[in-house]
Design a protein around this motif. Structure first.
Motif, PDB file in Angstrom:
ATOM      1  N   TYR A   6      -6.086   2.217   4.431  1.00  0.00           N
ATOM      2  CA  TYR A   6      -4.959   2.444   3.524  1.00  0.00           C
ATOM      3  C   TYR A   6      -4.445   1.096   3.059  1.00  0.00           C
ATOM      4  CZ  TYR A   6      -5.192   6.918   5.885  1.00  0.00           C
ATOM      5  OH  TYR A   6      -5.638   8.102   6.400  1.00  0.00           O
ATOM      6  N   ARG A   7      -3.686   1.111   1.977  1.00  0.00           N
ATOM      7  CA  ARG A   7      -3.078  -0.147   1.540  1.00  0.00           C
ATOM      8  C   ARG A   7      -1.724   0.111   0.893  1.00  0.00           C
ATOM      9  NH1 ARG A   7      -2.253   0.954  -3.710  1.00  0.00           N
ATOM     10  NH2 ARG A   7      -4.069   1.002  -5.072  1.00  0.00           N
ATOM     11  N   PHE A   8      -0.852  -0.895   1.065  1.00  0.00           N
ATOM     12  CA  PHE A   8       0.437  -0.905   0.385  1.00  0.00           C
ATOM     13  C   PHE A   8       0.364  -2.114  -0.532  1.00  0.00           C
ATOM     14  CE2 PHE A   8       4.944  -2.448   0.445  1.00  0.00           C
ATOM     15  CZ  PHE A   8       5.470  -1.414  -0.311  1.00  0.00           C
ATOM     16  N   ALA A   9       0.599  -1.891  -1.838  1.00  0.00           N
ATOM     17  CA  ALA A   9       0.263  -2.938  -2.811  1.00  0.00           C
ATOM     18  C   ALA A   9       1.426  -3.288  -3.746  1.00  0.00           C
ATOM     19  CB  ALA A   9      -0.954  -2.483  -3.628  1.00  0.00           C
ATOM     20  N   PRO A  10       2.472  -3.915  -3.214  1.00  0.00           N
ATOM     21  CA  PRO A  10       3.620  -4.235  -4.071  1.00  0.00           C
ATOM     22  C   PRO A  10       3.364  -5.417  -5.002  1.00  0.00           C
ATOM     23  CG  PRO A  10       3.949  -5.156  -1.891  1.00  0.00           C
ATOM     24  CD  PRO A  10       2.665  -4.396  -1.826  1.00  0.00           C
ATOM     25  N   SER A  11       4.059  -5.421  -6.113  1.00  0.00           N
ATOM     26  CA  SER A  11       4.041  -6.566  -7.033  1.00  0.00           C
ATOM     27  C   SER A  11       5.270  -7.403  -6.724  1.00  0.00           C
ATOM     28  CB  SER A  11       4.116  -6.076  -8.481  1.00  0.00           C
ATOM     29  OG  SER A  11       3.119  -5.109  -8.718  1.00  0.00           O
ATOM     30  N   PRO A  12       5.106  -8.721  -6.546  1.00  0.00           N
ATOM     31  CA  PRO A  12       6.263  -9.554  -6.146  1.00  0.00           C
ATOM     32  C   PRO A  12       7.143  -9.928  -7.341  1.00  0.00           C
ATOM     33  CG  PRO A  12       4.302 -10.900  -6.244  1.00  0.00           C
ATOM     34  CD  PRO A  12       3.861  -9.504  -6.600  1.00  0.00           C
ATOM     35  N   ILE A  42      -0.733  -8.176  -2.208  1.00  0.00           N
ATOM     36  CA  ILE A  42       0.315  -8.648  -3.113  1.00  0.00           C
ATOM     37  C   ILE A  42      -0.276  -8.727  -4.519  1.00  0.00           C
ATOM     38  CG2 ILE A  42       1.829 -10.597  -3.643  1.00  0.00           C
ATOM     39  CD1 ILE A  42       2.686  -9.128  -1.110  1.00  0.00           C
ATOM     40  N   GLU A  43       0.253  -7.926  -5.423  1.00  0.00           N
ATOM     41  CA  GLU A  43      -0.311  -7.826  -6.774  1.00  0.00           C
ATOM     42  C   GLU A  43       0.421  -8.806  -7.692  1.00  0.00           C
ATOM     43  OE1 GLU A  43      -1.021  -3.594  -7.721  1.00  0.00           O
ATOM     44  OE2 GLU A  43      -2.771  -3.970  -6.456  1.00  0.00           O
ATOM     45  N   ASP A  44      -0.088 -10.037  -7.660  1.00  0.00           N
ATOM     46  CA  ASP A  44       0.637 -11.143  -8.304  1.00  0.00           C
ATOM     47  C   ASP A  44      -0.135 -11.787  -9.451  1.00  0.00           C
ATOM     48  OD1 ASP A  44      -1.363 -12.241  -6.795  1.00  0.00           O
ATOM     49  OD2 ASP A  44      -0.138 -13.774  -5.832  1.00  0.00           O
ATOM     50  N   SER A 205      -6.525  -7.473 -15.358  1.00  0.00           N
ATOM     51  CA  SER A 205      -5.330  -6.705 -15.676  1.00  0.00           C
ATOM     52  C   SER A 205      -5.012  -5.910 -14.416  1.00  0.00           C
ATOM     53  CB  SER A 205      -5.598  -5.741 -16.833  1.00  0.00           C
ATOM     54  OG  SER A 205      -6.513  -4.738 -16.413  1.00  0.00           O
ATOM     55  N   TYR A 206      -3.872  -5.227 -14.424  1.00  0.00           N
ATOM     56  CA  TYR A 206      -3.512  -4.397 -13.280  1.00  0.00           C
ATOM     57  C   TYR A 206      -4.661  -3.456 -12.897  1.00  0.00           C
ATOM     58  CZ  TYR A 206      -1.939  -0.157 -11.053  1.00  0.00           C
ATOM     59  OH  TYR A 206      -1.880   0.945 -10.246  1.00  0.00           O
ATOM     60  N   HIS A 207      -5.160  -2.676 -13.875  1.00  0.00           N
ATOM     61  CA  HIS A 207      -6.188  -1.678 -13.566  1.00  0.00           C
ATOM     62  C   HIS A 207      -7.455  -2.322 -12.986  1.00  0.00           C
ATOM     63  CE1 HIS A 207      -4.055   1.639 -15.345  1.00  0.00           C
ATOM     64  NE2 HIS A 207      -3.984   1.053 -16.530  1.00  0.00           N
ATOM     65  N   ALA A 209      -7.893  -5.287 -11.512  1.00  0.00           N
ATOM     66  CA  ALA A 209      -7.693  -5.897 -10.196  1.00  0.00           C
ATOM     67  C   ALA A 209      -7.587  -4.826  -9.112  1.00  0.00           C
ATOM     68  CB  ALA A 209      -6.441  -6.774 -10.224  1.00  0.00           C
ATOM     69  N   VAL A 210      -6.899  -3.734  -9.415  1.00  0.00           N
ATOM     70  CA  VAL A 210      -6.726  -2.675  -8.414  1.00  0.00           C
ATOM     71  C   VAL A 210      -8.071  -2.076  -7.999  1.00  0.00           C
ATOM     72  CG1 VAL A 210      -5.938  -0.279  -8.146  1.00  0.00           C
ATOM     73  CG2 VAL A 210      -4.359  -2.018  -8.916  1.00  0.00           C
ATOM     74  N   VAL A 211      -8.937  -1.787  -8.961  1.00  0.00           N
ATOM     75  CA  VAL A 211     -10.200  -1.145  -8.563  1.00  0.00           C
ATOM     76  C   VAL A 211     -11.112  -2.130  -7.838  1.00  0.00           C
ATOM     77  CG1 VAL A 211     -10.103   0.617 -10.372  1.00  0.00           C
ATOM     78  CG2 VAL A 211     -11.429  -1.452 -10.780  1.00  0.00           C
ATOM     79  N   ILE A 223      -2.433   5.785  -1.258  1.00  0.00           N
ATOM     80  CA  ILE A 223      -1.168   6.528  -1.193  1.00  0.00           C
ATOM     81  C   ILE A 223      -0.149   5.716  -1.982  1.00  0.00           C
ATOM     82  CG2 ILE A 223       0.662   7.392   0.313  1.00  0.00           C
ATOM     83  CD1 ILE A 223      -1.395   7.685   2.532  1.00  0.00           C
ATOM     84  N   ARG A 224       0.360   6.273  -3.054  1.00  0.00           N
ATOM     85  CA  ARG A 224       1.289   5.541  -3.920  1.00  0.00           C
ATOM     86  C   ARG A 224       2.125   6.525  -4.718  1.00  0.00           C
ATOM     87  NH1 ARG A 224      -3.375   3.293  -8.150  1.00  0.00           N
ATOM     88  NH2 ARG A 224      -3.921   5.347  -8.967  1.00  0.00           N
ATOM     89  N   GLY A 225       3.064   6.015  -5.489  1.00  0.00           N
ATOM     90  CA  GLY A 225       4.003   6.862  -6.214  1.00  0.00           C
ATOM     91  C   GLY A 225       3.356   7.615  -7.366  1.00  0.00           C
ATOM     92  N   ASP A 227       4.236   7.812 -10.271  1.00  0.00           N
ATOM     93  CA  ASP A 227       4.244   7.126 -11.565  1.00  0.00           C
ATOM     94  C   ASP A 227       2.847   6.593 -11.904  1.00  0.00           C
ATOM     95  OD1 ASP A 227       4.720   5.489  -9.313  1.00  0.00           O
ATOM     96  OD2 ASP A 227       5.559   3.886 -10.537  1.00  0.00           O
ATOM     97  N   LEU A 228       1.958   6.523 -10.911  1.00  0.00           N
ATOM     98  CA  LEU A 228       0.610   6.019 -11.175  1.00  0.00           C
ATOM     99  C   LEU A 228      -0.436   7.131 -11.218  1.00  0.00           C
ATOM    100  CD1 LEU A 228       0.939   2.762  -9.085  1.00  0.00           C
ATOM    101  CD2 LEU A 228       0.682   2.934 -11.567  1.00  0.00           C
ATOM    102  N   PHE A 229       0.029   8.385 -11.197  1.00  0.00           N
ATOM    103  CA  PHE A 229      -0.898   9.523 -11.191  1.00  0.00           C
ATOM    104  C   PHE A 229      -1.843   9.479 -12.400  1.00  0.00           C
ATOM    105  CE2 PHE A 229      -1.872  13.966 -12.416  1.00  0.00           C
ATOM    106  CZ  PHE A 229      -2.454  14.430 -11.254  1.00  0.00           C
TER     107      PHE A 229
END
Ligand code: GLU
Length: 291
Positions: A6-12, A42-44, A205-207, A209-211, A223-225, A227-229
């Motif tokens: 699992y990961r938690f991936a906040p943007s600072p 950390i999504e920076d 870009s966000y997309h 980097a995430v993949v 597992i995330r909010g 808003d990203l569905f």
């Protein structure tokens, strides 16, 4: 076989708020329940909004919440070469183009089209106008010359081609979308238009980097909010094009502010820090987010 990851991936770009706490708690619970691992990323890569000072504050907040995670913490800004390699692959497939257009030029093109046709310009699932395709058909030699001359540009995905090449896509949703859908969800990346795969100031870009990160880090469940569905459709498309594995997704409800809008760091929503300073305990935060 290795256990779930699992990961938690906040943007600072600000302090964590209760919505992040819900994400972090749900990831923690899932990792605990399954004997899985919890990573923090950390999504920076957003040079305009990321602030180094928030990285330590975010990690301190996780410690305060009592959410344990594995070290080292991955920072996207340290993995630009991996994103560049993914971009090279998309470029080699003929799926990207440089777009030199300024925000003002994009806005003007949309306003002009709306005035001419009397029809509102299409919006993406987030409500932003779909990119109107400026520079999509630029002569490749001209585009290459402008890039070589150092003109600032983003790289965008040729969505129609990309979606056709990938064929029908879907993802497995263990949570639910804002519309309540769950199970196997057909992905509709076309609704997003020619998304940015490399920002003007970063080779990602966000997309993208995430993949790349989810694959590199062996993430099996995201597992995330909620808003990203809908954004998951773009991420599934990039996974398919790049030959990356498909995690399962669990989108969770959002924590809304008193005004009924989703909490966001940029909107200056009440931070965990402010709640802590006002005397709240981690148990209070759990209750506050409905756990
Ligand atoms: N960095 C994103 C955010 O803070 C989350 C990305 C994700 O979970 O895929 O909203």
């Amino acid at each position: 076989m290795d256990g779930p990851v699992y990961r938690f991936a906040p943007s600072p770009n600000g302090d964590l708020h209760p919505g992040h706490a819900l994400s972090a708690f749900l990831n923690q619970e899932a990792a605990h329940r399954t004997g899985g691992r919890l990573l923090v990323r950390i999504e920076d890569i957003d040079g305009e909004r990321s602030r180094p000072v928030f990285v330590q504050r975010i990690l301190d907040d996780l410690d305060w919440l009592g959410v344990p995670y594995e070290r080292p913490v991955r920072r996207q800004s340290e993995h630009l070469a991996a994103y560049r390699a993914a971009l090279d692959r998309l470029n080699a497939l003929g799926l990207t183009y440089p777009s030199f257009a300024s925000r003002a030029a994009v806005k003007a093109a949309i306003a002009e089209a709306e005035a001419r046709t009397g029809v509102p310009w299409p919006r993406d699932p987030d409500g932003a106008p779909v990119y109107p395709g400026l520079d999509r058909d630029l002569d490749p030699a001209v585009a290459a010359g402008r890039m070589a001359a150092g003109e600032p540009h983003a790289l965008r995905l040729r969505m129609d081609r990309a979606a056709m090449l990938a064929g029908p896509l879907a993802w497995t949703e263990l949570g639910a979308g804002p519309d309540g859908r769950t199970g196997r969800i057909p992905a509709d990346p076309r609704a997003w238009g020619d998304v940015v795969v490399a920002r003007k100031d970063a080779p990602a870009s966000y997309h993208l980097a995430v993949v790349v990160d989810d694959a590199d880090q062996g993430v099996t469940e995201v597992i995330r909010g909620q808003d990203l569905f809908f954004a998951t459709a773009v991420q599934r498309l990039l996974q398919a094009l790049l030959g990356l594995p498909e995690p399962v997704y669990r989108h969770h409800r959002l924590i809304l502010g008193d005004d009924g809008r989703k909490l966001s760091k940029s909107a200056g929503s009440t931070s965990l820090r402010a709640l802590r300073d006002a005397g709240a305990s981690p148990a209070d935060i759990r209750r506050m987010v409905g756990l």
